[in-house]
Motif scaffolding. Structure first.
Motif, short mmCIF file in Angstrom:
data_model
loop_
_atom_site.label_atom_id
_atom_site.label_comp_id
_atom_site.label_asym_id
_atom_site.label_seq_id
_atom_site.Cartn_x
_atom_site.Cartn_y
_atom_site.Cartn_z
N THR A 140 3.46 86.18 120.49
CA THR A 140 2.92 84.88 120.93
C THR A 140 1.47 85.02 121.36
N ALA A 141 1.15 86.11 122.03
CA ALA A 141 -0.22 86.36 122.48
C ALA A 141 -1.19 86.61 121.32
N TYR B 45 9.32 94.95 111.93
CA TYR B 45 9.45 93.97 113.01
C TYR B 45 10.77 93.20 112.89
N GLU B 46 11.14 92.83 111.67
CA GLU B 46 12.39 92.11 111.46
C GLU B 46 13.58 92.96 111.89
N SER C 116 8.60 85.77 113.94
CA SER C 116 7.30 85.11 113.76
C SER C 116 6.13 86.05 113.50
N VAL C 117 6.42 87.27 113.07
CA VAL C 117 5.35 88.15 112.63
C VAL C 117 5.16 87.86 111.14
N THR C 118 3.94 87.51 110.78
CA THR C 118 3.64 87.16 109.40
C THR C 118 2.52 88.05 108.88
N GLU C 119 2.27 87.96 107.61
CA GLU C 119 1.17 88.73 107.04
C GLU C 119 -0.16 88.31 107.68
N ALA C 120 -0.25 87.02 108.04
CA ALA C 120 -1.49 86.50 108.63
C ALA C 120 -1.75 87.03 110.04
N ASN C 121 -0.70 87.26 110.82
CA ASN C 121 -0.91 87.71 112.21
C ASN C 121 -0.52 89.17 112.44
N THR D 74 18.92 84.62 116.96
CA THR D 74 17.60 85.26 116.98
C THR D 74 16.91 85.05 118.32
N ASP D 75 17.60 84.38 119.23
CA ASP D 75 17.10 84.16 120.58
C ASP D 75 18.31 83.95 121.50
#
Length: 161
Positions: free
Chosen positions: A159-160, A120-121, A127-132, A35-36
């Protein structure tokens, strides 16, 4: 690596076929999990796709291609160069979809969060979540075109957010 110019005997052709099969197996068993580019370098991952004969995998779409390979859970759907080539096309489409269809969304009214997160996945963005989610969409929306045309660019925007 097998010398691909030496192919005038059955054993030499078989060695090329074996190397190609090994390369396909390596993609499904090892590279798809990346994933990286921290564990397995970008260069090594790109070389693995090239060794399997898969074209169109670049630094810009590498992690999206890995995501497509990872998300395809039926082994028979990713055991040939043609099938992997289709995943490269799907990865490019996933990246474009995030920028053109997901990022413009300012709510989860017209498209639910689960669908947006899945986009996004599929593009290989972590690291994209429902919160962000909506903050990420805003970052992508406001970025210049050349600052959101790769998985790395999109990851920076996450990240930003």
């Amino acid at each position: 690596m097998t010398d691909t110019t030496a192919k005038d005997a059955v054993a030499e052709i078989q060695a090329i076929v074996t190397a190609a099969n090994d390369a396909l197996t390596y993609l499904s068993s090892t590279v798809q999990n990346e994933t990286d580019t921290n564990t397995l370098s970008e260069t090594d991952q790109l070389a693995a796709y090239a060794a399997a004969g898969v074209t169109g995998v670049t630094a810009d779409n590498l992690l999206a291609v890995n995501a497509q390979l990872r998300l395809e859970t039926t082994t028979d759907n990713k055991d040939s160069v043609g099938e992997l080539q289709s995943l490269v096309t799907a990865a490019n489409s996933a990246l474009a979809y995030v920028v053109s269809d997901i990022a413009p969304l300012t709510t989860t009214d017209s498209m639910d969060a689960t669908t947006q997160l899945a986009a996004y996945e599929k593009a290989g963005v972590q690291s994209v979540t429902e919160a962000n989610l909506l903050a990420v969409n805003a970052q992508v929306r406001s970025a210049q075109a050349d600052a959101k045309d790769s998985v790395s660019d999109l990851q920076t925007l996450v990240t930003a957010a």
